[in-house]
Design an enzyme around this catalytic site. Sequence first.
Site, mmCIF file in Angstrom:
data_model
loop_
_atom_site.group_PDB
_atom_site.id
_atom_site.type_symbol
_atom_site.label_atom_id
_atom_site.label_comp_id
_atom_site.label_asym_id
_atom_site.label_seq_id
_atom_site.Cartn_x
_atom_site.Cartn_y
_atom_site.Cartn_z
ATOM 1 N N LYS A 343 0.841 -1.202 0.000
ATOM 2 C CA LYS A 343 0.000 0.000 0.000
ATOM 3 C C LYS A 343 0.879 1.256 0.000
ATOM 4 C CE LYS A 343 -3.733 2.557 0.373
ATOM 5 N NZ LYS A 343 -3.319 3.861 0.832
ATOM 6 N N HIS A 346 2.111 1.593 -3.463
ATOM 7 C CA HIS A 346 0.945 2.064 -4.219
ATOM 8 C C HIS A 346 0.852 3.576 -4.119
ATOM 9 C CE1 HIS A 346 -3.210 3.564 -4.053
ATOM 10 N NE2 HIS A 346 -3.596 2.573 -4.832
ATOM 11 N N ASN A 347 1.002 4.107 -2.888
ATOM 12 C CA ASN A 347 0.913 5.551 -2.690
ATOM 13 C C ASN A 347 2.080 6.283 -3.340
ATOM 14 O OD1 ASN A 347 -1.283 4.779 -1.183
ATOM 15 N ND2 ASN A 347 -0.809 6.089 0.552
ATOM 16 N N GLU A 350 1.274 6.512 -6.853
ATOM 17 C CA GLU A 350 0.205 7.522 -6.916
ATOM 18 C C GLU A 350 0.778 8.943 -6.899
ATOM 19 O OE1 GLU A 350 -2.688 9.014 -3.439
ATOM 20 O OE2 GLU A 350 -3.011 6.908 -4.009
#
Length: 620
Positions: A343, A346-347, A350
Site C-alpha cells: 500500500k 501504491h501511494n 500515486e
Amino acid sequence: MGVSGCGKSTIGKLLSQELGLPFFDGDNFHPETNIKKMSSGHALNDDDRQSWLETLNDLAKQQLAKNSCVIVCSALKQKYRETLTKDIQHSSKWVFLQGSFEQIKERINNREGHFMSSDLLKSQFDTLEAPKNALQIAISLSPENIIKTIKNELMTTSEFGLFGLGVMGKSLCRNLATNGFKISMFNRHVEGVEEDIAKNFKAQHSELDQAEAFDDISSFINSLQTPRKIMLMVNAGKTIDHVIEDLFPFLSKGDILIDGGNSNYNKTKERFAYLKTKNIHFIGAGVSGGEEGALKGPSIMLGGNKETYKEVQPFLEAIAAKDKNNLPCCTYIGNEGSGHFVKMVHNGIEYVEMQLLAEVFMVLKKLGNNPDEIATILESWKTTVNSYLLEITIAILRKKEGDDWLVNKIMDKAGNKGTGNWTTITTAQLGVPSTMIASALFARYISFYKEDRILASQNFPSSNQVKPDVSTDEILKAYQFARIINHYQGFTLIQEASKSYKWNLNLSELARIWTNGCIIKSDLMIELVTIFKTTSNILTNENILKELNTLKPAIKKVVSECILHELPIPNLSESINFLHSFAIANSSANIIQAQRDYFGAHTYQRKDDTSGKFYHTNWN
C-alpha cells in the site's frame, strides 16, 4: 456440524422451528452408493463426499435466494466446509456440536435404524478438523440451552467490528452493512468534542438499522462473535498502539485485529510479532480507494498469517471492488507487514501519477489553453491512457466557482501524509532506484515553500515567454513514456522487497487488485496483470520495449523544450534521465569508484579481470 451421533439432526430441527426456516438433513442427500458403502462398514473417502458436498452447496444457494435455511452435515474437514460454503461464505454460519468419543459412541449405540454403526465413529474423529471460526457448543447441554446459546451468539451478536468512525471508517461500515453483515461500530466519547458519533451515524443511514453503535469499549467487544474480528480505522502511528492497549484487556485468545490505516510496514511487523506473543492475530490491511472506494468497493491488500486471512476473507472480499472477471480486488499479499508495504508503494506510484498530470497541466497551460480546454484535451486521451486520476483531473479542471475555474483559486502548496516519505526512505534502504517517487515527493516539498518561491521568482525572472514547440500529441506520448517508467520503478521496489523479506509476492495478482477500486487503477494496470505472469521486469517485455522506443523521441523533445522554456517538469524529466542512466552499458560510475578509492581506499573491480577481485591504487 459435528461427527455422526452428536445430535445435529435434533438440534437442527429445533433451531429451524425456532427461527421459522426450512430444515435439511445432509444425510438425506447422500447418493445411494455412499449409503451402501457405509452400510457395509466402510468409511467414505474424499471422492465419495465431493458430489454430496456440492449438492448441499447448491441446496444452500437455492434456499438463500428465497430466505435462509438450517442444514446439518458432518463437514469434518476444512476443505469440506469450503466446498459447502463456496460463493456464500459471508452468508454462512457454522455451529460445531462438540463431544467426547465416549459420549457420542454411547448415543450411536442407543439409536435405531441408522445406516452408520459406532464402528465407524473412530474414522470420523480421525478425520475431524475442528473449525476455528465456528460457534462451539458442548453436547452435554440440554437441547433447549443449545438453541438458546445459538440464538444468543449468532442472532444477537455482531459478526464484524469496526473501530473508528472517520471518513473511511464510516464508508466501510455502510459497505459491510449493505453486503448483509451484522456489524458493531465504535467511536470514542470525548466530552464536548466527540459525543454519540456512532449512535448519530447509525441514525443517518437506513442500511445501518441492524448495526450496533457504541462509545464504550467493553460493550463494543462483548457485542462481537468470537473469535472477534475488529478493523481499526484510526490514525497511523502511536494512536494504533494506544488503541491496541485499550482493547487488549477485553480481548480473548484467537481474536483478530485488522489495521486498515496507512501504517508504516515496519511498525506493522512489530505489532504482528508483539500480538503473536499474546495469542492475538494481527493483520495489516492496505485499503485504497478513498471515501467513495471504501463505500462502493475498495482495493484491499492484506498482510499477516495466511490462516488468519482466511477467517476475515469472506468479509473483506465481499466489500471489495470487483475486477473485469467479477473477482474481488482483495487478496492475501504475504506475511507480516507486506500488506502495508505494497500500500505504501501504491501511494508512491500515486504520487508520481499525480505529479505527471500536474506537469502536463503546466505544459498545456503554457501553450495557451485554459482549464476547460485542457480538460477537453485530456478527455481525448482517455482512449489511449485512461485512469482514475486522469478522469478526476478532467473533472477538477472543469469545476468553476463564479466566473473563474476553482483550480485557479487553490493555493499551490501540496501536502502529504508520510507514505511518499516512507517509500523514498525504503527505496534508499533497499538500494532500489525509484527515482520518480523521490522526485514527486520533493516536488511537493518544494511547493510548500510558497513565500521563498515568490521571492526566487523575483530574483530569477523567466527570460523565455515563447510557447514551447510541442504538440499535444507529443505531450501525450511523453506522459505515456513517463507512466511506464513510474510503474517499472514501483513494481521493481516491490519485487526487491519481496526478495529481501522473503514475502514471495505475486506481482500479477497485485496488479489485478489494482485494476479497480483504487486510486492508481488504469488501463496500463490491466495490461500489467498479463505481463507480470511471465516476467517480474516489464522492461524485458517485447510490447513494452516497442512502446518505449516509439515514445522516446516525444519525451526527449518535450523535456528539452520545457527546460529551454523554464517549465518545471521534474517527473517527466526524471523518466527519460532514468532510462538514459539505466540503458547504458558503460556509465560514469567508474569515475566515482576511482574517487572513492583515492580518498578512502574503498577499492574497485577491473573490467579486464572477470574473477571479481578488488584492487586498490596509490593514486599519488
